[in-house]
Each structure stands twice: as structure tokens, then as C-alpha cells.
Design an enzyme around this catalytic site. Structure first.
Site, PDB file in Angstrom:
ATOM      1  N   ARG A  35       0.924  -1.296   0.034  1.00 13.49           N
ATOM      2  CA  ARG A  35      -0.032  -0.178  -0.098  1.00 13.49           C
ATOM      3  C   ARG A  35       0.677   1.241  -0.181  1.00 13.49           C
ATOM      4  NH1 ARG A  35      -4.376   1.249   4.831  1.00 13.49           N
ATOM      5  NH2 ARG A  35      -2.163   1.530   6.023  1.00 13.49           N
ATOM      6  N   SER A 104     -12.958  -4.657   0.335  1.00 14.31           N
ATOM      7  CA  SER A 104     -13.396  -4.301   1.726  1.00 14.31           C
ATOM      8  C   SER A 104     -14.695  -3.970   1.607  1.00 14.31           C
ATOM      9  CB  SER A 104     -12.549  -2.831   1.972  1.00 14.31           C
ATOM     10  OG  SER A 104     -11.140  -3.042   1.966  1.00 14.31           O
ATOM     11  N   LYS A 133      -7.105   5.479  13.574  1.00 13.11           N
ATOM     12  CA  LYS A 133      -7.821   5.443  12.381  1.00 13.11           C
ATOM     13  C   LYS A 133      -9.252   5.784  12.686  1.00 13.11           C
ATOM     14  CE  LYS A 133      -9.091   3.239   7.733  1.00 13.11           C
ATOM     15  NZ  LYS A 133      -8.907   4.585   7.168  1.00 13.11           N
TER      16      LYS A 133
END
Length: 209
Positions: A35, A104, A133
Site C-alpha cells: 500500500r 473491503s 484511524k
């Protein structure tokens, strides 16, 4: 897919990303997602090619986050897409047969929609709340995981707040695998951390047989 490492260079705490990944694979990681939010495309492709070569002897698949062009340019094994990324049908049309597609899912609606698609896995995000997050959907929790297991035909990976203490219960409650970032990338020994998580996964599997 049992133990899925998502890379984050910042989480490696100044250590070489490739070293961290290889140590993690030696400890038991079975899939790696690269990522990169800040690299330009050329640098992203070069990093993907290098990581693919590193993982090849271990027969560990390399997944690219979001970027189908990088998958094609580096011949990575597949792509992971989120709900705001390229639509599944477009990704499937662009990728050669045999490439992995993971997706996801943050809501029950996402899970239901995904039933029509040929996915390698569905990633429930987040399973638990994480302080780092805060812009994600409501955590699934174990009750949500139970619901998804009953309503999805796909292998399930859970991400968000997974660690040594709660991995076994996630597997016992329907997850096929866990995805982690800091639990391995930030560990003093990525290899030891991966091995310990793998043991927790196997303990959960033993209880579900």
C-alpha cells in the site's frame, strides 16, 4: 490469506520495508499487500517488482492496494479495492484471468452486494475500533462478524485492531484470516510477531474443527 500483512513504511519505524516484509514472511505471513499512498507511479511499480521478486521463493502472493495499473505493470498477483476505488466489474475486465481480487466491506449492504462477484476474499473493515484511524465505519465487532459469516459465501479477512490478544477469538467467530499493519511492521521482531499471530490463528482454527 490466513495471516495478511499490509505494508506501511511509517509503521516500520525507520527500518527497511523489504527487510520487515521478509522477516514477517519467515515468521508465517501468507499474503502481502503493498500500500503506497505517496509514491509516484514509477516508484510504486519499481517497489512492487522488487517485492514480487522477494516473495517469489516463499510462494507468497503480492497484492497491490487500489492500483490496477501497478498490478499490470509489475505482474503482481492481485489487487485489493475499497468501496471508493474502481468498480469490481471494471477491475475484473482489466485484469488477466487468475488474478486475485479482494474487496473491503464496511456495511451489511457491501456484504450483500459482494455476493454477486467472484472475490478471493472479503475484508471486513474495521473489526475493532483503532485509535489511529477514526474516519472508518462503525466497527463490525464479533456480532457483525457472525452476521457476515452467515450471509457471505466468501472467505473473510478481518482488519482493524487485531493483535495477540484477540486474534484467536476472531478466527473462532468466523474469520478465515486476519490482516495487520502495526502488529507486525512496528514489532521489535517482525518475524516473532508473525509467528505468534500465526499460532493464535491456528489455535482458533483448532477450536472450530
Amino acid at each position: 490469506m490466513e495471516l495478511y500483512l499490509v505494508t506501511d513504511e511509517a509503521a516500520c519505524l525507520g527500518r527497511d520495508l523489504f527487510w520487515v516484509v521478509e522477516e514477517a514472511v519467515k515468521g508465517g505471513v501468507t499474503m502481502v499487500q503493498l500500500r503506497e499512498k505517496s509514491l509516484d507511479t514509477r516508484a510504486f511499480v519499481e517497489r512492487a517488482k522488487r517485492l514480487k521478486e522477494l516473495l517469489k521463493p516463499y510462494q507468497v502472493p503480492l497484492i497491490i492496494n487500489d492500483r490496477v495499473d501497478v498490478v499490470l505493470a509489475s505482474d503482481a498477483d492481485g489487487v485489493h479495492i475499497g468501496q471508493s476505488d474502481m468498480p469490481y466489474e471494471t477491475v475484473r475486465a482489466l485484469l488477466p484471468p487468475g488474478k486475485i481480487i479482494g474487496l473491503s466491506a464496511e456495511t451489511p449492504e457491501h456484504v450483500v452486494e459482494a455476493e454477486q462477484w467472484d472475490l478471493a476474499y472479503l475484508a471486513l473493515s474495521p473489526l475493532y475500533a483503532t485509535p489511529s484511524k477514526t474516519d472508518h465505519a462503525e466497527p463490525w465487532g464479533l456480532t457483525g462478524l457472525h452476521w457476515v459469516r452467515a450471509n457471505s459465501r466468501h472467505p473473510l479477512v478481518v482488519i482493524g485492531g487485531l493483535n495477540q490478544q484477540n486474534t484467536t477469538e476472531a478466527i473462532e467467530n468466523g474469520a478465515n484470516g486476519i490482516a495487520v499493519i502495526s502488529a507486525i511492521c512496528s514489532a521489535e521482531s517482525p518475524r516473532t510477531a508473525a509467528a505468534q499471530l500465526k499460532n493464535r490463528i491456528q489455535a482458533g482454527q483448532a477450536k472450530t474443527v
